[in-house]
Write an enzyme that holds these catalytic residues in place. Structure first.
Site, PDB file in Angstrom:
ATOM      1  N   ARG A  91       0.858  -1.184   0.000  1.00 30.61           N
ATOM      2  CA  ARG A  91       0.000   0.000   0.000  1.00 30.61           C
ATOM      3  C   ARG A  91       0.894   1.234   0.000  1.00 30.61           C
ATOM      4  NH1 ARG A  91      -2.388   2.928   4.694  1.00 30.61           N
ATOM      5  NH2 ARG A  91      -4.016   4.241   3.811  1.00 30.61           N
ATOM      6  N   HIS A 135      -2.339  11.064   0.879  1.00 30.81           N
ATOM      7  CA  HIS A 135      -1.897  10.782   2.243  1.00 30.81           C
ATOM      8  C   HIS A 135      -1.231  12.065   2.769  1.00 30.81           C
ATOM      9  CE1 HIS A 135      -0.607   7.351   5.104  1.00 30.81           C
ATOM     10  NE2 HIS A 135      -0.199   8.467   5.685  1.00 30.81           N
ATOM     11  N   GLU A 180      -6.968   8.713   6.213  1.00 31.88           N
ATOM     12  CA  GLU A 180      -7.189   9.379   7.497  1.00 31.88           C
ATOM     13  C   GLU A 180      -7.556  10.853   7.344  1.00 31.88           C
ATOM     14  OE1 GLU A 180      -3.692   8.670   9.846  1.00 31.88           O
ATOM     15  OE2 GLU A 180      -4.077   6.538  10.046  1.00 31.88           O
ATOM     16  N   ASN A 310      -7.703   2.029   9.996  1.00 26.84           N
ATOM     17  CA  ASN A 310      -6.386   2.135  10.627  1.00 26.84           C
ATOM     18  C   ASN A 310      -6.579   2.176  12.128  1.00 26.84           C
ATOM     19  OD1 ASN A 310      -5.437   2.402   8.054  1.00 26.84           O
ATOM     20  ND2 ASN A 310      -4.669   4.488   8.276  1.00 26.84           N
ATOM     21  N   TYR A 312      -4.410   1.901  16.015  1.00 29.46           N
ATOM     22  CA  TYR A 312      -3.172   1.769  16.796  1.00 29.46           C
ATOM     23  C   TYR A 312      -3.433   1.612  18.287  1.00 29.46           C
ATOM     24  CZ  TYR A 312      -0.689   3.104  12.573  1.00 29.46           C
ATOM     25  OH  TYR A 312      -0.197   3.115  11.293  1.00 29.46           O
ATOM     26  N   GLU A 387      -3.817  -0.114   8.172  1.00 32.12           N
ATOM     27  CA  GLU A 387      -2.624   0.222   8.967  1.00 32.12           C
ATOM     28  C   GLU A 387      -2.790  -0.324  10.369  1.00 32.12           C
ATOM     29  OE1 GLU A 387      -1.375   4.334   9.310  1.00 32.12           O
ATOM     30  OE2 GLU A 387      -1.733   4.653   7.173  1.00 32.12           O
TER      31      GLU A 387
HETATM   32  O1  IFM Z   1       2.842   7.271  10.117  1.00 36.34           O
HETATM   33  C1  IFM Z   1       1.470   7.390  10.272  1.00 36.34           C
HETATM   34  C2  IFM Z   1       0.750   7.222   8.952  1.00 36.34           C
HETATM   35  O2  IFM Z   1       1.223   8.129   8.010  1.00 36.34           O
HETATM   36  C3  IFM Z   1      -0.730   7.445   9.134  1.00 36.34           C
HETATM   37  N1  IFM Z   1      -1.256   6.636  10.194  1.00 36.34           N
HETATM   38  C4  IFM Z   1      -0.546   6.607  11.445  1.00 36.34           C
HETATM   39  C5  IFM Z   1       0.929   6.335  11.215  1.00 36.34           C
HETATM   40  C6  IFM Z   1       1.680   6.310  12.557  1.00 36.34           C
HETATM   41  O3  IFM Z   1       1.553   7.531  13.202  1.00 36.34           O
END
Ligand code: IFM
Length: 490
Positions: A91, A135, A180, A310, A312, A387
């Site tokens: 990606r 992006h 995002e 995405n 985290y 992500e």
């Molecule tokens: O590095 C970033 C990415 O560009 C977008 N999503 C979160 C990642 C980690 O912060």
């Protein structure tokens, strides 16, 4: 609405190997400004991130993406590395100002050629290209006319989407419009910790709407240009919001963050329009009646084939009294301005437990909760984890290896969550590790390493970390094995 609470607070333990569905996509992700470098080569002009990173005080250590990982020149070696790591898909994003320098007018052939060569190299190695059109790197010239706060940028984006689709549509099967958009709107125009560094809540909301519109217009264009079997999507960094207590005030804080963090995109994109509670919460900030024109919502909700998610870390909130704002992760910004219009009194807290080098809590149950929520609310919409990953303080050992057990444990727990969500009915088609290699981590510059591959930025030498070898074996087998004992397994 009640707050989004964890439906699986217990540790997502894996009792034994977990087989993924046949055809599950195993990939890794990157983004143009974070890896390419070659900032002023072959006709590329500055994007808002070039301007921002060259402004003193904006990025840690004054780092910029001028060289980054030099992927622009080293892409062939990088694609070989991807093949060696058994990646099924890569990606990447297209740099708008590399293919259309001022954000308007004809394409620059050399810019398009780079992506053609990259895509051909991927196809040659059996790796499926997954292209993202945007992006975060808006051409600076478009920012100069107002950036995402003006409608015209949505029109410009549709033109740009058309030119890229015409150039690559015969060879790229997966297309994502925006990555995002929450970050573009709220970090770029709200808290100002991302480019273009503006701090005005009204601008953040305007940007959110124009990003939604840009997405919808681009989907219309993509559908008319791309072959029928191409798959379109948008990627959202959905917030897994949790209230610190069950008090009415804390639950209301979570509702507000869910509105301005998630439903401000999910609603208009997936056909439900802007949520009434969001409109009420933010009526003092923006005139929604003037912002959203007749016909806009029909455009924003053009059907997509898939939703990119995405994830985290979860977001823990409470009703905050003045001065009581707890530790924040980067998504909430550093400025005194709230990047969350309509939720100015909400406090963010660091959830308990382990954290990554970003000071983000490690909690895979949030991914499970997000995927199953999306499935519940939109049962026919395929999902892709576009992500997921973690930054740790990696280093090359004297024997030349990079040992990163905590990244293996992080990814293991999140893959376990994905598997469990699939078992519970979520139609998750694949998983992209963030990131293929260490790169320019936005306002943190090169100080945070998210890669499966270590990059020595002085020499550009690549060293696959132990997690890269581990991930390669998972991808090859399409099976997640038990976590190795040395990485925290039993
Ligand atoms: O590095 C970033 C990415 O560009 C977008 N999503 C979160 C990642 C980690 O912060």
């Amino acid at each position: 609405m009640t707050a989004v609470r964890s439906e699986s607070p217990e540790l997502l333990a894996s009792p034994s190997s977990l087989a993924f569905p046949p055809g599950f996509v195993w990939g890794a992700a990157s983004a143009a400004y974070q890896v390419e470098g070659a900032a002023d080569e072959d006709g590329r002009t500055p994007s808002i991130w070039d301007t921002f990173s060259h402004t003193p005080g904006r990025v840690v250590n004054g780092d910029t993406g001028d060289i980054a990982t030099d992927h622009y020149h080293r892409f062939r070696d990088d694609v070989r590395l991807m093949r060696d790591l058994n990646l099924g898909s890569y990606r990447f994003s297209v740099s708008w100002s590399r293919v259309q320098p001022t954000g308007r007018g004809p394409a620059v052939q050399r810019g398009l050629d780079f992506y053609r060569k990259l895509v051909d190299e991927l196809l040659d190695k059996g790796i499926t290209p997954f292209a993202t059109l945007y992006h975060w790197d808006l051409p600076q010239d478009l920012e100069d006319i107002g950036g995402w706060t003006v409608r015209e940028t949505s029109d410009r984006f549709a033109d740009y989407a058309e030119m890229v689709a015409e150039a690559l549509g015969d060879r790229v099967p997966y297309w994502t419009t925006l990555n995002e958009p929450w970050c573009s709107a709220f970090l770029g125009y709200g808290s100002g910790v991302h480019a273009p560094g503006r701090t005005a809540p009204e601008s953040a909301l305007k940007a959110a709407h124009h990003l939604n519109l840009a997405h919808g217009r681009a989907i219309g264009v993509l559908r008319s240009v791309l072959p029928a079997n191409a798959r379109t999507s948008i990627t959202l960094n959905l917030h897994q919001v949790r209230a610190r207590t069950d008090s009415a005030a804390d639950l209301d804080a979570a509702r507000r963050i869910d509105a301005v963090g998630n439903r401000i995109f999910l609603g208009p994109l997936l056909g439900d329009g802007y949520p009434a509670d969001l409109l009420a919460d933010t009526a003092h900030v923006v005139d929604w009646g003037a912002l959203v024109k007749d016909g806009d919502l029909a455009e924003t909700s053009r059907p997509v084939d898939m939703l990119g998610v995405n994830y985290y870390t979860p977001t823990l909130v409470s009703d905050g009294r003045p001065g009581e704002q707890g530790p924040r992760h980067h998504a909430h910004g550093k400025s005194a301005y709230s990047p969350w219009p309509g939720s100015e009194h909400v406090a963010f807290h660091l959830p308990p437990g382990q954290t990554t080098a970003m000071q983000w809590a490690v909690d895979a149950s949030g991914l499970y909760d997000l995927l199953t929520r999306m499935h519940r609310e939109h049962p026919n919409l395929p999902l892709m984890v576009t992500e997921n990953g973690a930054a740790y303080e990696d280093y090359v050992s004297p024997d030349g290896t990079v040992n990163d057990p905590r990244r293996i444990a992080y990814v293991h727990s999140h893959l376990t969550a994905v598997h469990r969500a699939i078992q519970d009915g979520a139609d998750v088609r694949g998983y992209f590790l963030w990131s293929l290699m260490d790169n320019f981590e936005w306002a943190y510059g090169y100080s945070k390493r998210f890669g499966a591959v270590y990059v020595d930025f002085a020499t550009q030498r690549r060293v696959p970390k132990r997690s890269a070898h581990w991930y390669a074996s998972v991808a090859r087998a399409n099976v997640l094995p038990d976590l190795p004992k040395e990485d925290g397994g039993f």
